[in-house]
Design a protein around this motif. Structure first.
Motif, PDB file in Angstrom:
ATOM      1  N   GLN A  85       0.821  -1.213   0.000  1.00  0.00           N
ATOM      2  CA  GLN A  85       0.000   0.000   0.000  1.00  0.00           C
ATOM      3  C   GLN A  85       0.854   1.262   0.000  1.00  0.00           C
ATOM      4  O   GLN A  85       0.418   2.294  -0.481  1.00  0.00           O
ATOM      5  N   TYR A  86       2.070   1.177   0.553  1.00  0.00           N
ATOM      6  CA  TYR A  86       2.892   2.378   0.723  1.00  0.00           C
ATOM      7  C   TYR A  86       4.289   2.268   0.118  1.00  0.00           C
ATOM      8  O   TYR A  86       4.956   3.274  -0.064  1.00  0.00           O
ATOM      9  N   THR A  87       4.740   1.083  -0.172  1.00  0.00           N
ATOM     10  CA  THR A  87       6.125   0.848  -0.583  1.00  0.00           C
ATOM     11  C   THR A  87       6.251   0.758  -2.098  1.00  0.00           C
ATOM     12  O   THR A  87       5.437   0.118  -2.761  1.00  0.00           O
ATOM     13  N   THR A  88       7.298   1.383  -2.631  1.00  0.00           N
ATOM     14  CA  THR A  88       7.642   1.266  -4.048  1.00  0.00           C
ATOM     15  C   THR A  88       8.755   0.241  -4.191  1.00  0.00           C
ATOM     16  O   THR A  88       9.775   0.325  -3.509  1.00  0.00           O
ATOM     17  N   ASP A  89       8.537  -0.743  -5.060  1.00  0.00           N
ATOM     18  CA  ASP A  89       9.562  -1.740  -5.363  1.00  0.00           C
ATOM     19  C   ASP A  89      10.353  -1.287  -6.581  1.00  0.00           C
ATOM     20  O   ASP A  89       9.800  -0.685  -7.500  1.00  0.00           O
ATOM     21  N   ARG A  90      11.637  -1.608  -6.575  1.00  0.00           N
ATOM     22  CA  ARG A  90      12.497  -1.436  -7.751  1.00  0.00           C
ATOM     23  C   ARG A  90      13.143  -2.794  -7.977  1.00  0.00           C
ATOM     24  O   ARG A  90      14.043  -3.184  -7.235  1.00  0.00           O
ATOM     25  N   ILE A  91      12.681  -3.509  -8.977  1.00  0.00           N
ATOM     26  CA  ILE A  91      13.087  -4.906  -9.190  1.00  0.00           C
ATOM     27  C   ILE A  91      14.136  -4.966 -10.292  1.00  0.00           C
ATOM     28  O   ILE A  91      13.934  -4.451 -11.390  1.00  0.00           O
ATOM     29  N   PHE A  92      15.244  -5.642  -9.976  1.00  0.00           N
ATOM     30  CA  PHE A  92      16.328  -5.853 -10.938  1.00  0.00           C
ATOM     31  C   PHE A  92      16.745  -7.313 -10.850  1.00  0.00           C
ATOM     32  O   PHE A  92      17.152  -7.782  -9.785  1.00  0.00           O
ATOM     33  N   ALA A 132       3.321   1.645  -5.385  1.00  0.00           N
ATOM     34  CA  ALA A 132       2.397   1.113  -4.385  1.00  0.00           C
ATOM     35  C   ALA A 132       1.033   0.899  -5.033  1.00  0.00           C
ATOM     36  O   ALA A 132       0.601   1.674  -5.888  1.00  0.00           O
ATOM     37  N   GLY A 133       0.370  -0.182  -4.656  1.00  0.00           N
ATOM     38  CA  GLY A 133      -0.965  -0.484  -5.170  1.00  0.00           C
ATOM     39  C   GLY A 133      -0.992  -1.372  -6.387  1.00  0.00           C
ATOM     40  O   GLY A 133      -2.058  -1.828  -6.794  1.00  0.00           O
ATOM     41  N   ASP A 153      11.829   1.744  -1.262  1.00  0.00           N
ATOM     42  CA  ASP A 153      11.905   3.077  -0.660  1.00  0.00           C
ATOM     43  C   ASP A 153      11.546   3.062   0.827  1.00  0.00           C
ATOM     44  O   ASP A 153      11.850   4.012   1.546  1.00  0.00           O
ATOM     45  N   LYS A 154      10.895   1.997   1.294  1.00  0.00           N
ATOM     46  CA  LYS A 154      10.555   1.867   2.707  1.00  0.00           C
ATOM     47  C   LYS A 154      10.971   0.471   3.162  1.00  0.00           C
ATOM     48  O   LYS A 154      10.486  -0.526   2.621  1.00  0.00           O
ATOM     49  N   ALA A 155      11.847   0.397   4.139  1.00  0.00           N
ATOM     50  CA  ALA A 155      12.333  -0.890   4.632  1.00  0.00           C
ATOM     51  C   ALA A 155      11.177  -1.708   5.215  1.00  0.00           C
ATOM     52  O   ALA A 155      10.194  -1.155   5.718  1.00  0.00           O
ATOM     53  N   TYR A 156      11.321  -3.017   5.144  1.00  0.00           N
ATOM     54  CA  TYR A 156      10.324  -3.938   5.688  1.00  0.00           C
ATOM     55  C   TYR A 156      10.109  -3.655   7.167  1.00  0.00           C
ATOM     56  O   TYR A 156      11.070  -3.555   7.937  1.00  0.00           O
ATOM     57  N   GLN A 157       8.859  -3.527   7.545  1.00  0.00           N
ATOM     58  CA  GLN A 157       8.497  -3.289   8.948  1.00  0.00           C
ATOM     59  C   GLN A 157       8.052  -4.613   9.558  1.00  0.00           C
ATOM     60  O   GLN A 157       6.966  -5.103   9.265  1.00  0.00           O
ATOM     61  N   ASP A 162       3.958  -4.172   5.262  1.00  0.00           N
ATOM     62  CA  ASP A 162       3.182  -3.581   4.170  1.00  0.00           C
ATOM     63  C   ASP A 162       3.140  -4.585   3.016  1.00  0.00           C
ATOM     64  O   ASP A 162       3.584  -4.305   1.907  1.00  0.00           O
ATOM     65  N   HIS A 163       2.635  -5.770   3.305  1.00  0.00           N
ATOM     66  CA  HIS A 163       2.559  -6.845   2.315  1.00  0.00           C
ATOM     67  C   HIS A 163       1.157  -7.433   2.321  1.00  0.00           C
ATOM     68  O   HIS A 163       0.669  -7.854   3.370  1.00  0.00           O
ATOM     69  N   TRP A 164       0.557  -7.468   1.165  1.00  0.00           N
ATOM     70  CA  TRP A 164      -0.741  -8.097   0.973  1.00  0.00           C
ATOM     71  C   TRP A 164      -0.544  -9.180  -0.066  1.00  0.00           C
ATOM     72  O   TRP A 164       0.128  -8.968  -1.065  1.00  0.00           O
TER      73      TRP A 164
END
Length: 183
Positions: A85-92, A132-133, A153-157, A162-164
């Motif tokens: 919902q809040y985190t942006t992934d950058r996948i490489f 996100a989303g 951009d946001k470390a795992y809490q 923030d995982h669905w």
């Protein structure tokens, strides 16, 4: 006469490929709103190769990197669908070859319901920014372990992730992972 022969060779159910790349090998795809794709090139070196993964001067986004982690998949493995919902992934993809499938589940998005599909790896490197989303799943498409790096951009809490998640074969996302033939 030649067109008659070609037409006579078509079998029932055959589907003509759609254009997927341009003559200079740029991927053709209407991207989901907010998704950024940056293909990079391998630089041959005497001892192997060098591949840039991310540079701030590419100016493809302004979010900071808060955590970098690696995910490795066994041959043929498919992850569950997942979304933040809040985190942006950058996948490489940094080892092997991986299919990355995105689904825009954001009801207020101009590209709601759109699917994007990419195949990247050591032979064709690229960075996929997943906002996100946007739901995403990955599949290893080679007969060896494949790995990806994620620069979030946001470390795992740990206390409040923030995982669905949805299973890879969910009916909620209009995509089916097809049976894969050898690469």
């Amino acid at each position: 006469m030649a067109s008659t022969i070609k037409n006579n060779s078509l079998l029932k159910g055959a589907i003509k490929d759609k254009q997927g790349v341009t003559a200079d090998w740029k991927i053709i795809q209407d991207l989901i709103h907010g998704v950024v794709l940056r293909e990079v090139k391998n630089v041959p070196k005497i001892s192997g190769m060098l591949t840039e993964i991310y540079r701030s001067d590419w100016n493809i986004e302004s979010e900071m990197i808060d955590q970098v982690f690696q995910v490795c998949l066994a041959p043929g493995a498919i992850s569950e669908w997942h979304m933040h919902q809040y985190t942006t992934d950058r996948i490489f993809i940094n080892q092997g070859m991986i299919q990355v499938v995105l689904y825009d589940g954001r009801k207020n998005s101009a590209t709601f319901g759109r699917i994007n599909e990419f195949k990247f790896g050591v032979y064709r490197p690229g960075l996929i920014i997943v906002p996100a989303g946007v739901w995403h799943a990955v599949r290893n498409i080679v007969n060896e372990t494949s790995c990806l790096l994620n620069l979030v951009d946001k470390a795992y809490q740990y206390e409040d992730p923030d995982h669905w998640r949805l299973p890879a074969d969910t009916n909620e996302i209009p995509y089916t992972f097809k049976k894969q033939s050898a690469f």
